[in-house]
Design an enzyme around this catalytic site. Structure first.
Site, PDB file in Angstrom:
ATOM      1  N   GLU A 263       0.995  -1.126  -0.181  1.00 50.90           N
ATOM      2  CA  GLU A 263      -0.155  -0.055   0.088  1.00 50.90           C
ATOM      3  C   GLU A 263       0.810   1.296  -0.051  1.00 50.90           C
ATOM      4  O   GLU A 263       0.557   2.214  -0.693  1.00 50.90           O
ATOM      5  CB  GLU A 263      -1.050   0.041   0.995  1.00 50.90           C
ATOM      6  CG  GLU A 263      -1.909  -1.150   1.367  1.00 50.90           C
ATOM      7  CD  GLU A 263      -2.454  -1.305  -0.021  1.00 50.90           C
ATOM      8  OE1 GLU A 263      -2.963  -0.444  -0.854  1.00 50.90           O
ATOM      9  OE2 GLU A 263      -3.090  -2.525  -0.352  1.00 50.90           O
ATOM     10  N   HIS A 266       1.444   2.076  -3.582  1.00 51.11           N
ATOM     11  CA  HIS A 266       0.254   2.898  -4.251  1.00 51.11           C
ATOM     12  C   HIS A 266       0.388   4.299  -3.679  1.00 51.11           C
ATOM     13  O   HIS A 266       0.279   5.415  -4.464  1.00 51.11           O
ATOM     14  CB  HIS A 266      -1.186   2.282  -3.865  1.00 51.11           C
ATOM     15  CG  HIS A 266      -1.444   1.070  -4.206  1.00 51.11           C
ATOM     16  ND1 HIS A 266      -1.496   1.038  -5.778  1.00 51.11           N
ATOM     17  CD2 HIS A 266      -1.884  -0.223  -4.108  1.00 51.11           C
ATOM     18  CE1 HIS A 266      -2.072  -0.299  -6.170  1.00 51.11           C
ATOM     19  NE2 HIS A 266      -2.023  -0.872  -4.871  1.00 51.11           N
TER      20      HIS A 266
END
Lengths: 496, 496
Positions: A263, A266
């Site tokens: 994550e 991202h």
């Protein structure tokens, strides 16, 4: 250009509605109490309806169509904005509002019903929703009035420029080149000292390490935050508000570590986008595939490398001295790269992961081609798992009901996961020609890698298409050979 | 009635906008990263503007004014709804939109500037904002075209039916009956075994006790949650989504305990409101004063009672065996009711608390009467602190800049805090005639008390005015004598 100003004004308004809807999504995904959902879906239904009106009303149509007519007179950025806007408009403009509302209600309800069906191993109770969701999507694509195959339209929704033709080619290469290699690895009989993987790692200590990782990755905490949720995800509305979640499974620490790094990949992409795009429709990462290439690059190429753990295993040992006292760096490195045939996609290792995606791509393709009924899905799923990984799911939760995507109407999304991994390998082989990735990771200097990605990919937001980025960064069109090469080199060394 | 249906339809739409704005407020108040605020305020500005349009457009005006003309033909509930709507409409309808937008921008910016001014002890840099905020409010009240005094209009905003006349009477009684008593207590020379109060209590352990309190208070976790924030608050959009925060000061455990109980009081009120009001304008607690009466009742009448600690001190001892090993139940009880002259309102004890409110009420009253300039406020504040509590603030942070309210445009809000405490005493003396409050608290059976409050107060939401509730529950109009009696009984016993 006055019409372009009008366009921007209308877009700003639409973005404000998207912003509050996104904020509600963050709340739902992390902490909103169960009791809140009924009324919430009513209230958000009103706001979504208002947004739909703004996106389809005559004024906006006139502006977009007016600009599209003179598109050749616009600058490059405006050209891209108007092309995107025109395509979005054409996609939704013929959908009757009542069908749009009905579909959104269905999606809202299906989430909860999918959860229940999965928990109760009850495919029967959910297959009606599944059928309706696919049918709505088929119908919506028809309203679009394009000559393309319906599935092609949906694939392009998640990855601009991709169609069945290209995905078929990609997955056929994987089938030919990777499936036999995966079987070879799975049958290598190599066993690891890996009991430590399922040892007990207290939640708070895992959190301490996740917070350490935030600094390792140079995530900007002034413009973002980390939280906990059942399903890790990244969320953003603009470059100065980027959030992500991880989860803490006390008997599987890898989950929090690699969810966090994934994550953070991202999130780093989103944080490094030039803020100038925030006010435009070209904000955010350019596609699901490119996004996934970034998260997987950080998770796998960096986070599962020996250099990364040379740098950070000492810190982990400091936090978990008891659990890891007999685990060497090499054991640990092999542990984080353990390959095994497993049922659950989100828990799959880097090597078997694309097999899971292949199963889903092929099934979606068949549904959209009307080659399979919803009743036949569970068996089809299981057969494919046997074919690619040699294992058969025992129940629906580890089979056809495992993913949230279809219940959320996300059809055509799955293949971007495998594509993203393949992109990341192609980027990687370019990157190592220009900077010393291994050395930088070992020296805990990931910032330099972030900077490289920022200059080459991140800062552009959505102003370039995935295909443009790939060509400009690597000098080539997409080629899956880099992915195969990367996996064979890494896992050949580890297992064969 | 067709017009009433139209009214409800328009209200539902307005409520959806309020819902997403509230959700953004929860996010800002708890976790939104600092970097997010600039763009957030732009986006929310758009949504607020849209809501303002809905609340003032011709269609809504026509419906409200149309219904107001035939109000005598409506049922009682609709009567109350339309009266409220008409009053709100008249209050805002003449405000030019550009002034409304400008004011909201000012408020948005003032929050951050107030924080900075407070941190830097810099009144000069902030007084301009303060002046503008007061001036805007004076101007807005003028647009209302009512004969009432401007401050009366604002007082009524926060506490329906209250005006300077009534508040003057209330505060004059406090000044006459309570100020001398407070001085007597402060000068009693009674010293406590209270070193334990500032001992070290780890955050996680405090959280464990706060979670225990949630169950003690029968808070419904399916329809709400507890979180952490710098300034504790309660938040709700409807009866099935009620959230509150507490804070953990590791050297002042009382802060988390009593913030939690206080906010649980607000939250219990909201959770016990009949869900039938959710779709109407009569949802939520009826006024700030009644709300505060509930939070203060739970915090003080229950949470600071000896019976409460007879029931729960063992649990606290279990969690903090080291810190509390030499603290008897009686010591602890006296500790949680320690009285002292202090500068910060939110940290003040139950007895000196109304003195802090008196200072603010008198100052607001003078500003609204143009009897004092913004330049003179710091000295005025300090003089009043000396008069009522015998202490003088050393800097602005512990003086005139301590509260967020004015920077947020909340003028006329403060007096409801003291009024709420007084209401709670009046409710309390009725309650003990009907149920055995002390026994129930001692037996850890607060649910019965919740039920009593639900039946008498909570379930009605805003369908009754504060004055109606007080009369119906206690059989009397508001009378501050109960408050004086309660404080004198409790603190006379403890200190004199």
């Amino acid at each position: 250009m006055e019409l372009m100003n009008k366009f921007n004004e209308l877009i700003t308004k639409q973005k404000a509605y998207m912003y509050v809807l996104q904020l509600s999504g963050w709340d739902s995904g992390t902490e909103a109490p169960r009791g809140a959902f009924k009324r919430r879906s009513e209230m958000l239904g009103v706001i979504s309806g208002e947004l739909f009106n703004l996106q389809t009303n005559q004024e906006f149509q006139d502006v977009v169509n007016g600009l599209f007519k003179v598109i050749n007179e616009l600058d490059d950025i405006s050209k891209r904005e108007i092309r995107k806007a025109k395509k979005n408009l054409d996609k939704i403009i013929n959908i009757p509002k009542n069908e749009f509302v009905e579909y959104n209600k269905l999606i809202g309800l299906s989430q909860r019903e999918w959860e229940d069906a999965k928990e109760n191993n009850d495919y029967e109770s959910f297959k009606g929703n599944l059928e309706q969701i696919f049918n709505f999507n088929k119908k919506f694509v028809k309203y679009y009035n394009k000559v393309d195959h319906p599935y092609d339209v949906m694939l392009d929704d998640y990855e601009e420029g991709m169609s069945m033709k290209e995905y078929d080619e990609f997955f056929n290469t994987l089938k030919k080149d990777l499936v036999p290699f995966v079987k070879e690895v799975l049958n290598s009989g190599k066993s690891l000292n890996d009991n430590f993987i399922t040892d007990f790692y207290p939640r708070d200590k895992q959190k301490e390490f996740a917070e350490y990782l935030i600094d390792v990755m140079s995530f900007d905490k002034e413009s973002g935050l980390m939280k906990e949720s059942v399903h890790p995800f990244t969320w953003n509305t603009h470059s100065t508000d980027v959030r992500f979640t991880t989860r803490y499974l006390e008997n599987f620490m890898f989950s929090s570590i690699f969810a966090a790094i994934h994550e953070l990949g991202h999130a780093t992409y989103e944080q490094q986008i030039d803020p100038k795009w925030d006010d435009t429709t070209l904000n955010g990462g350019t596609s699901m595939g490119i996004h996934e290439s970034q998260s997987r690059f950080y998770e796998n190429n960096i986070g599962r490398s020996i250099e990364f753990w040379e740098a950070h295993y000492p810190k982990l040992l400091e936090i978990f001295p008891e659990q890891l006292k007999e685990v060497s760096l090499d054991d640990f490195y092999r542990g984080v790269n353990k390959v095994e045939a497993s049922f659950i996609r989100v828990e799959a290792d880097e090597l078997t992961y694309p097999m899971h995606i292949m199963v889903r791509y092929e099934i979606e393709r068949m549904i959209m081609n009307n080659e399979v009924t919803i009743d036949e899905l569970p068996k089809l799923w299981n057969d494919k798992m046997v074919e690619y990984l040699g294992i058969e799911p025992k129940d629906y939760a580890e089979g056809v009901l495992q993913d949230v995507h279809w219940s959320a109407g996300l059809i055509g999304y799955f293949p971007t996961y495998a594509l993203g991994s393949a992109y990341s390998a192609q980027f990687y082989y370019t990157m190592i020609k220009e900077i010393d990735v291994e050395g930088l990771v070992k020296d805990n200097n990931i910032k330099v890698i972030n900077d490289w990605l920022k200059e080459k990919i991140h800062k552009f937001g959505s102003s370039k298409t995935p295909k443009e980025l790939l060509l400009e960064v690597t000098g080539e069109e997409f080629d899956s050979k880099y992915y195969i090469k990367y996996l064979k080199e890494k896992y050949g060394k580890l297992y064969l």
